[in-house]
Design an enzyme around this catalytic site. Structure first.
Site, PDB file in Angstrom:
ATOM      1  N   THR A 551       0.857  -1.185   0.000  1.00  9.62           N
ATOM      2  CA  THR A 551       0.000   0.000   0.000  1.00  9.62           C
ATOM      3  C   THR A 551       0.889   1.230   0.000  1.00  9.62           C
ATOM      4  OG1 THR A 551      -1.885  -1.029   1.099  1.00  9.62           O
ATOM      5  CG2 THR A 551      -1.686   1.356   1.303  1.00  9.62           C
ATOM      6  N   PHE A 553       1.144   5.173   0.678  1.00  5.00           N
ATOM      7  CA  PHE A 553       0.518   6.239   1.446  1.00  5.00           C
ATOM      8  C   PHE A 553       1.095   7.579   1.014  1.00  5.00           C
ATOM      9  CE2 PHE A 553       0.251   2.483   4.084  1.00  5.00           C
ATOM     10  CZ  PHE A 553      -0.948   2.582   4.761  1.00  5.00           C
TER      11      PHE A 553
END
Length: 673
Positions: A551, A553
């Site tokens: 992921t 960010f």
């Protein structure tokens, strides 16, 4: 021995315990943890440990079985972090969530040599400068170093480029000169690992020490040498594996990378690796430096020289600056896999020119460094979810656990908290390698015009199925997680079609909810770290569809900075990246909408092609309130030649001629290079 204190122990009971231990000639050190507080008592055990266990306020006593007491994992279950101040006041932390790089020549030869190499290694990401002032050489006819003058030149170069300095102490008699020069960290070389009298003297000056492993030393002998330093007063000791002597002669020494994971179980001390002295061959140093980080080392110390062919010491093993730069880029790419991030020194923000009320500029004076500001007020970073969320883990990694994590209930509230000053930064997920974009946060970037992207963090996502104590797969009926969590574990969930899937605000919120229920029929898909936080059991691990699950960010902040160049957003954001984060930005994100005419998107994308700007991502989202109109979000990478402010500003200006509603969302440093 380690003494675990009872919760709620009174001050009087603690004082009485300290007095008793002092009467038995124990040195004590109190360590407060999240779950319990302990007192580490070091000394010769001449009594029955039960005499301590029966004292008021004592929960239990754990005898330390290792011959090295203060260096043992029993003495301090939590990993120690050594803090070394930089010339600007920022702390270089060895042993935390960051990967540190120490670089410089084998020997200090001249002012010109030190200045040139310090400049190059600092630009590539080194956070400390190394260089030998006193050189213990095998031959008495080899270059022996510049001595005290070398210490001064090393410190001068370090101060100029904002780097703390480390140099080797070869004899106790040189310590006064090294102290006078202001050496920040002292190195004990392989030849002196068992020079116990020197270790005692070095321990008393209470400065950080890098202790290299002896050429034929066992791990236990190495740790016993660390014990000499610690028992003599040293509080900050870093272990350095630099290769040992074996029958193999293909390399200078044999790099024992197995020592890194073995030491992790034996000691709390930070561990770095020196591949230069281990290999002795330039073209093999980088691969072993990379391998050291993969093995779990907290950092590397390597030799770098701008002209190694003319080096007065160890030229064949010294990297060219270009090789060191590539090594740092490779390690940065490895960071998300090992769950760490490369440490960087932030730059001093002064002087900063800001716009006055009358539109003129004035000098704001010498602003505080980032480190000085955080001493006044700890940084706060907002995230969505509860304790244990992946975003909280990203905060700990990015800020090296020096920022307080502020949990909020929605992604939108992250932006609002940053805007109204409750948080200095926000950690927002923007895309997952398997499940795709987090569209809500693209929409938030469009709505909150006073928010900008200031950095990017990539985190490896590893999901687990968490349930109540004693729960098994056969007990599960309801599973809680964030929709992204369900999407990322679709193959595992397909094997259990009878389960009810219930959405939660975040994976950590799901774990918290299951923990509160205490029901064996309920489970959560979340990070395994949540099992400890919410008293759950790990029923199944690594249940994500693909191990390449990451992921990305965005770290966001309010637009506090104004560039010296009036109304230049690119200059303002690049200023933040370069002056505050201490890096040259390598990524840029634009948002734009197209004109309602044929070929409009084609013309906008042509701006990137004409400017040789490599697009790495293009995303579209509907514009709220305007039917059939879309915002496009374009991520592009900036090559080293394109990282200047004027270049980004020119691209922005060209894009504005072809598009509508153009905004520069961020000029920042990204791990995805």
């Amino acid at each position: 021995m380690v003494i675990v204190l009872k919760r709620g122990i009174s001050a009087a009971e603690k004082k009485a315990l300290a007095k008793f231990l002092g009467s038995q000639n124990f040195k004590t050190n109190e360590i407060a943890g999240e779950e319990e507080t302990i007192i580490a008592a070091v000394g010769r055990l001449k009594m029955d440990p039960r005499e301590v266990e029966v004292l008021p306020g004592v929960e239990r006593v754990i005898p330390i079985s290792k011959p090295y007491k203060m260096a043992s994992r029993e003495f301090s279950p939590k990993n120690s972090v050594v803090e070394i101040p930089s010339p600007s006041g920022q702390l270089v932390r060895v042993g935390g969530q960051r990967i540190v790089a120490i670089a410089g020549p084998c020997a200090v030869e001249s002012r010109e040599q030190m200045m040139s190499v310090a400049k190059r290694v600092s630009e590539s990401g080194a956070v400390m400068l190394r260089g030998g002032a006193y050189k213990p050489r095998t031959s008495p006819y080899s270059f022996q170093g510049l001595g005290e003058e070398g210490c001064k030149l090393l410190k001068e170069a370090g101060d100029k480029y904002g780097l703390p300095v480390v140099t080797e102490c070869v004899a106790a008699e040189y310590l006064p000169a090294m102290q006078k020069a202001g050496i920040d960290c002292y190195q004990v070389g392989a030849r002196n690992m068992q020079n116990f009298e020197m270790l005692k003297r070095l321990g008393k000056i209470k400065k950080p020490v890098i202790l290299k492993r002896g050429i034929s030393a066992t791990i236990e002998e190495w740790l016993m040498s660390a014990e000499y330093l610690l028992s003599s007063g040293a509080e900050d000791v870093i272990l350095c594996e630099r290769g040992i002597r074996t029958y193999e002669r293909a390399t200078r020494n044999t790099l024992d990378l197995s020592a890194v994971p073995i030491l992790r179980g034996l000691t709390h001390l930070p561990i770095i690796v020196d591949p230069s002295h281990a290999l002795g061959i330039r073209d093999k140093v980088s691969s072993m430096g990379f391998a050291a980080i993969a093995a779990g080392a907290d950092g590397i110390i390597v030799e770098v020289h701008c002209n190694p062919d003319k080096a007065l010491s160890d030229g064949p093993q010294s990297l060219y600056p270009e090789q060191f730069d590539k090594l740092m880029r490779d390690i940065e790419a490895l960071g998300p896999i090992v769950g760490r991030e490369v440490a960087r020194l932030r730059k001093d923000e002064s002087p900063v020119k800001i716009s006055s009320a009358k539109g003129k500029t004035k000098n704001a004076g010498k602003a505080k460094s980032a480190a000085a500001r955080t001493q006044d007020k700890k940084l706060v970073c907002a995230f969505c979810g509860k304790r244990g969320a992946y975003a909280e883990q990203a905060i700990a990694r990015h800020f090296d656990e020096q920022a307080a994590a502020l949990p909020v209930d929605s992604f939108r509230e992250i932006f609002q908290a940053v805007l109204d000053g409750r948080a200095d930064y926000g950690m927002v997920p923007i895309e997952n390698s398997l499940a795709g974009s987090v569209y809500e946060n693209y929409d938030n970037l469009a709505v909150f015009e006073d928010i900008s992207i200031v950095s990017s963090v990539t985190l490896r996502i590893q999901h687990a199925l968490l349930g109540a104590k004693g729960a098994a797969l056969s007990d599960i009926k309801n599973v809680y997680s964030h929709p992204q969590g369900f999407a990322q574990c679709s193959k595992f969930l397909a094997e259990h079609p009878e389960w009810n899937k219930i959405d939660a605000v975040s994976t950590a919120s799901a774990a918290k909810s299951v923990g509160e229920k205490g029901d064996k029929s309920s489970a959560a898909i979340a990070s395994a770290v949540n099992a400890k936080y919410y008293k759950l059991s790990v029923i199944a691990e690594s249940i994500e569809d693909d191990p390449k699950n990451y992921t990305r960010f965005f770290v966001i902040a309010a637009n506090h900075f104004t560039a010296a160049k009036k109304d230049d957003k690119a200059a303002s954001l690049a200023f933040r990246a370069q002056k505050v984060w201490g890096v040259k930005p390598n990524a840029v994100t634009f948002m734009f909408s197209t004109k309602n005419e044929p070929g409009s998107l084609y013309k906008c994308l042509g701006v990137f092609e004409k400017n040789k700007l490599n697009l790495t991502r293009l995303e579209s989202r509907p514009v709220h309130g305007e039917t059939w109109k879309y915002n496009f979000y374009a991520d592009a990478e900036l090559s080293p030649d394109e990282r200047n402010v004027d270049y980004v500003s020119a691209v922005l200006e060209a894009l504005a001629k072809e598009a509508q509603g153009v905004r520069l969302l961020g000029v920042y440093d990204s791990e995805s290079r």
